[in-house]
Design a protein around this motif. Structure first.
Motif, PDB file in Angstrom:
ATOM      1  N   ARG A  22      -5.364 111.483  11.786  1.00  0.00           N
ATOM      2  CA  ARG A  22      -5.720 109.869  12.041  1.00  0.00           C
ATOM      3  C   ARG A  22      -7.139 109.627  11.755  1.00  0.00           C
ATOM      4  N   VAL A  23      -7.902 110.412  11.961  1.00  0.00           N
ATOM      5  CA  VAL A  23      -9.422 109.975  11.791  1.00  0.00           C
ATOM      6  C   VAL A  23     -10.126 110.977  10.573  1.00  0.00           C
ATOM      7  N   VAL A  24      -9.588 111.906  10.190  1.00  0.00           N
ATOM      8  CA  VAL A  24     -10.312 113.006   9.221  1.00  0.00           C
ATOM      9  C   VAL A  24      -9.447 113.227   8.103  1.00  0.00           C
ATOM     10  N   VAL A  25      -9.882 113.711   6.982  1.00  0.00           N
ATOM     11  CA  VAL A  25      -9.282 114.437   5.825  1.00  0.00           C
ATOM     12  C   VAL A  25     -10.071 115.444   5.566  1.00  0.00           C
ATOM     13  N   VAL A  42     -19.683 123.983   4.388  1.00  0.00           N
ATOM     14  CA  VAL A  42     -19.119 122.732   4.891  1.00  0.00           C
ATOM     15  C   VAL A  42     -20.095 121.498   4.522  1.00  0.00           C
ATOM     16  N   GLY A  43     -19.336 120.416   3.843  1.00  0.00           N
ATOM     17  CA  GLY A  43     -20.147 119.157   3.722  1.00  0.00           C
ATOM     18  C   GLY A  43     -19.180 118.134   4.442  1.00  0.00           C
ATOM     19  N   PHE A  44     -19.993 116.807   4.375  1.00  0.00           N
ATOM     20  CA  PHE A  44     -19.307 115.710   5.067  1.00  0.00           C
ATOM     21  C   PHE A  44     -19.594 114.386   4.315  1.00  0.00           C
ATOM     22  N   VAL A  45     -18.464 113.883   4.381  1.00  0.00           N
ATOM     23  CA  VAL A  45     -18.519 112.462   3.725  1.00  0.00           C
ATOM     24  C   VAL A  45     -18.191 111.402   4.938  1.00  0.00           C
ATOM     25  N   VAL A  46     -19.288 110.491   4.837  1.00  0.00           N
ATOM     26  CA  VAL A  46     -18.914 109.443   6.094  1.00  0.00           C
ATOM     27  C   VAL A  46     -19.419 108.048   5.240  1.00  0.00           C
ATOM     28  N   ASN A  47     -18.699 107.404   4.832  1.00  0.00           N
ATOM     29  CA  ASN A  47     -19.132 106.169   3.941  1.00  0.00           C
ATOM     30  C   ASN A  47     -19.045 104.822   4.867  1.00  0.00           C
ATOM     31  N   LYS A  48     -19.537 103.727   4.153  1.00  0.00           N
ATOM     32  CA  LYS A  48     -19.917 102.690   4.813  1.00  0.00           C
ATOM     33  C   LYS A  48     -18.790 101.990   5.586  1.00  0.00           C
ATOM     34  N   ALA A  49     -17.555 102.374   5.360  1.00  0.00           N
ATOM     35  CA  ALA A  49     -16.402 101.734   5.599  1.00  0.00           C
ATOM     36  C   ALA A  49     -16.131 102.170   7.148  1.00  0.00           C
ATOM     37  N   VAL A  77     -25.719 103.525  12.371  1.00  0.00           N
ATOM     38  CA  VAL A  77     -25.572 104.059  13.517  1.00  0.00           C
ATOM     39  C   VAL A  77     -24.312 104.808  13.758  1.00  0.00           C
ATOM     40  N   LEU A  78     -23.409 104.064  13.839  1.00  0.00           N
ATOM     41  CA  LEU A  78     -21.941 104.658  13.650  1.00  0.00           C
ATOM     42  C   LEU A  78     -21.635 105.935  12.796  1.00  0.00           C
ATOM     43  N   ARG A  79     -22.128 105.678  11.630  1.00  0.00           N
ATOM     44  CA  ARG A  79     -21.957 106.669  10.698  1.00  0.00           C
ATOM     45  C   ARG A  79     -22.708 108.016  10.924  1.00  0.00           C
ATOM     46  N   ASN A  80     -24.017 107.788  11.407  1.00  0.00           N
ATOM     47  CA  ASN A  80     -24.700 109.073  11.869  1.00  0.00           C
ATOM     48  C   ASN A  80     -23.946 109.464  13.188  1.00  0.00           C
ATOM     49  N   ARG A  81     -23.380 108.844  13.940  1.00  0.00           N
ATOM     50  CA  ARG A  81     -22.862 109.332  15.397  1.00  0.00           C
ATOM     51  C   ARG A  81     -21.698 110.075  14.777  1.00  0.00           C
ATOM     52  N   VAL A  82     -20.943 109.717  13.879  1.00  0.00           N
ATOM     53  CA  VAL A  82     -19.663 110.632  13.552  1.00  0.00           C
ATOM     54  C   VAL A  82     -20.205 111.909  12.750  1.00  0.00           C
ATOM     55  N   HIS A  83     -21.044 111.526  11.961  1.00  0.00           N
ATOM     56  CA  HIS A  83     -21.450 112.889  11.176  1.00  0.00           C
ATOM     57  C   HIS A  83     -21.896 113.922  12.037  1.00  0.00           C
ATOM     58  N   ARG A  84     -22.832 113.591  13.019  1.00  0.00           N
ATOM     59  CA  ARG A  84     -23.261 114.351  14.024  1.00  0.00           C
ATOM     60  C   ARG A  84     -22.112 115.067  15.031  1.00  0.00           C
ATOM     61  N   ARG A  85     -21.127 114.405  15.358  1.00  0.00           N
ATOM     62  CA  ARG A  85     -20.175 115.048  15.902  1.00  0.00           C
ATOM     63  C   ARG A  85     -19.245 115.750  15.243  1.00  0.00           C
ATOM     64  N   LEU A  86     -18.943 115.472  14.008  1.00  0.00           N
ATOM     65  CA  LEU A  86     -18.050 116.303  12.926  1.00  0.00           C
ATOM     66  C   LEU A  86     -19.034 117.608  12.547  1.00  0.00           C
ATOM     67  N   SER A 100     -15.679 130.015   1.257  1.00  0.00           N
ATOM     68  CA  SER A 100     -14.797 128.797   1.038  1.00  0.00           C
ATOM     69  C   SER A 100     -15.767 127.624   1.147  1.00  0.00           C
ATOM     70  N   LEU A 101     -15.238 126.615   0.487  1.00  0.00           N
ATOM     71  CA  LEU A 101     -15.950 125.227   0.421  1.00  0.00           C
ATOM     72  C   LEU A 101     -15.040 124.255   1.053  1.00  0.00           C
ATOM     73  N   THR A 102     -15.553 123.524   2.029  1.00  0.00           N
ATOM     74  CA  THR A 102     -14.786 122.552   2.908  1.00  0.00           C
ATOM     75  C   THR A 102     -15.428 121.149   3.100  1.00  0.00           C
ATOM     76  N   VAL A 103     -14.790 120.104   2.714  1.00  0.00           N
ATOM     77  CA  VAL A 103     -15.494 118.794   2.872  1.00  0.00           C
ATOM     78  C   VAL A 103     -14.693 118.140   3.801  1.00  0.00           C
ATOM     79  N   VAL A 104     -15.231 117.440   4.713  1.00  0.00           N
ATOM     80  CA  VAL A 104     -14.647 116.870   5.798  1.00  0.00           C
ATOM     81  C   VAL A 104     -15.069 115.332   5.404  1.00  0.00           C
ATOM     82  N   ARG A 105     -13.997 114.504   5.395  1.00  0.00           N
ATOM     83  CA  ARG A 105     -13.999 113.116   5.066  1.00  0.00           C
ATOM     84  C   ARG A 105     -13.775 112.373   6.358  1.00  0.00           C
TER      85      ARG A 105
END
Length: 113
Positions: free
Chosen positions: A27-30, A45-52, A57-66, A81-86
């Motif tokens: 529901r919240v991540v891919v 591990v890498g993270f993708v948190v786009n403007k959508a 502030v919200l993007r940074n909060r989500v990124h920190r939590r992930l 392994s290589l992992t991308v969390v979107r």
């Protein structure tokens, strides 16, 4: 916090994980995981948190939590392994526990043989 050796930084690595890795959506991540057989070295591990997702502030909060969720699950990932969390837009309203539950569900699906 993720150690520097476990961070995915190069765009080529992101691209390879997304295009060639196994994918699981919740529901919240891919999650995209590319487990490379015979590869030594730490899981990265890498993270993708786009403007959508929302404003900065919200993007940074989500990124920190992930990042905190994935830091506790590094031992579950295969070596090398290589992992991308979107993060999906619904992740802005999700609590830490919801993020953790979705990451766990996606990880169990992707790492299943």
């Amino acid at each position: 916090m993720l150690p520097a050796s476990n961070r995915l930084r190069r765009s080529d690595d992101f691209r390879r994980a997304v295009r060639s890795g196994r994918r699981a959506a919740r529901r919240v991540v891919v999650l995209h995981v590319l487990a490379r057989a015979g590869e030594a070295g730490p899981a990265r591990v890498g993270f993708v948190v786009n403007k959508a997702v929302g404003n900065a502030v919200l993007r940074n909060r989500v990124h920190r939590r992930l990042r905190a969720v994935m830091a506790t699950r590094l031992s579950d990932l295969p070596a090398g392994s290589l992992t991308v969390v979107r993060a999906l837009p619904s992740s802005a309203a999700a609590s830490y526990d919801e993020l953790a539950a979705d990451v766990d569900g996606a990880l169990s699906r992707v790492l299943r043989p």
